[in-house]
Design a protein around this motif. Structure first.
Motif, short mmCIF file in Angstrom:
data_model
loop_
_atom_site.label_atom_id
_atom_site.label_comp_id
_atom_site.label_asym_id
_atom_site.label_seq_id
_atom_site.Cartn_x
_atom_site.Cartn_y
_atom_site.Cartn_z
N GLN A 157 36.78 -9.61 -39.13
CA GLN A 157 35.89 -8.65 -38.50
C GLN A 157 36.33 -8.34 -37.07
N ARG A 158 36.87 -9.34 -36.36
CA ARG A 158 37.25 -9.16 -34.96
C ARG A 158 38.66 -8.58 -34.81
N GLU A 218 37.16 -7.30 -48.08
CA GLU A 218 36.45 -7.89 -46.95
C GLU A 218 36.82 -7.20 -45.65
N ALA A 219 38.08 -6.85 -45.49
CA ALA A 219 38.49 -6.12 -44.30
C ALA A 219 37.87 -4.72 -44.27
N GLY A 246 35.05 -2.95 -41.31
CA GLY A 246 35.53 -2.00 -40.33
C GLY A 246 36.91 -2.32 -39.78
N THR A 247 37.69 -3.10 -40.55
CA THR A 247 39.04 -3.47 -40.14
C THR A 247 40.04 -2.84 -41.09
N PRO A 248 40.88 -1.93 -40.63
CA PRO A 248 41.84 -1.30 -41.54
C PRO A 248 42.95 -2.26 -41.96
N VAL A 249 43.71 -1.86 -42.97
CA VAL A 249 44.68 -2.74 -43.62
C VAL A 249 46.07 -2.15 -43.54
#
Length: 250
Positions: free
Chosen positions: A140-141, A160-161, A165-168
């Motif tokens: 998340q961070r 989960e990413a 709000g975490t792109p991959v």
């Protein structure tokens, strides 16, 4: 019959018992959109795609002073941690780019390679295995998640990413494309550490260079479009549809 990564991309192509199970099953469940392509053509009508789900987390406001990438997965060949090790060495002189690596060393030689990478690269950290909640907080961070796998049936860490709000940044393999979509722009070729390092630099540049400002935003937007696939409601509806089909089948 539910097919995961090694089932779908390895076992069913060589194991006679697995092949017989495919023939006997009324339905074949795969966990991402490219999964049916790996089945023999005659069996694809029996395939149903059911994305697994995860709980969404609030997207956090992240520092623009540096970029932090995280890779999550136990250290074994299928996850291609070697690609991350090599990329970290290519980026070791960039003081604004940090890499965290989470996962136990299931292959001791890869644990040694992780320690050697940490010794050579001051901004790479191998954190070992962490509890699920701690791992989710780190995802998340982070600014980006790196997923370098060789084989995937439908990686839970990708959803989960996406739902945090975490792109991959992902290897261009069918299992990842089935999660993120064929038109996703955050792919690098399998085992290509140079390309991964280039994408990480591009992500960092988008924080500091106005001419590149849309890159991370574009990754985020594409991931946000996929997030609806990974909700508990969507998974529940797909499972109920499967059960209904089986109940009414002759």
């Amino acid at each position: 019959m539910v097919l995961t990564g090694t089932d779908l991309y390895r076992d069913i192509h060589s194991d006679e018992a697995a092949q017989r199970s495919l023939a006997l099953a009324q339905r074949l469940v795969v966990l991402q959109g490219r999964g049916p392509d790996a089945l023999p053509a005659a069996l694809r009508p029996k395939a149903r795609v059911i994305f697994q789900s995860t709980r969404a987390r609030q997207a956090l406001v992240k520092s623009q002073k540096h970029l932090r990438a995280v890779m999550v997965g136990h250290l074994r060949d299928e996850k291609s941690p070697q690609t991350l090790f090599a990329a970290a060495r290519l980026l070791k002189d960039d003081p604004t780019l940090f890499i965290d690596h989470i996962g136990d060393a299931l292959e001791p030689a890869l644990g040694e390679a992780a320690r050697a990478t940490a010794a050579a690269c001051p901004h790479y950290r191998w954190l070992g295995g962490l509890a699920h909640e701690a791992t989710r907080r780190r995802i998340q961070r982070a600014h980006v998640l790196v997923h370098a796998s060789r084989i995937e049936g439908g990686a839970h860490v990708i959803m989960e990413a996406v739902c945090s709000g975490t792109p991959v940044l992902a290897s261009r393999i069918a299992g990842n494309q089935g999660m993120l979509g064929d038109d996703y722009v955050g792919y690098f070729e399998l085992d290509d550490a140079q390309a991964l390092a280039g994408l990480l630099r591009r992500c960092r540049d988008s924080q500091t260079n106005p001419g590149s400002a849309g890159w991370l935003a574009r990754l985020n937007a594409q991931c946000a479009q996929r997030a609806r696939l990974f909700t508990p409601d969507a998974e529940r509806a797909a499972l109920l549809q499967l059960v209904t089909e089986l109940l009414v089948s002759p």
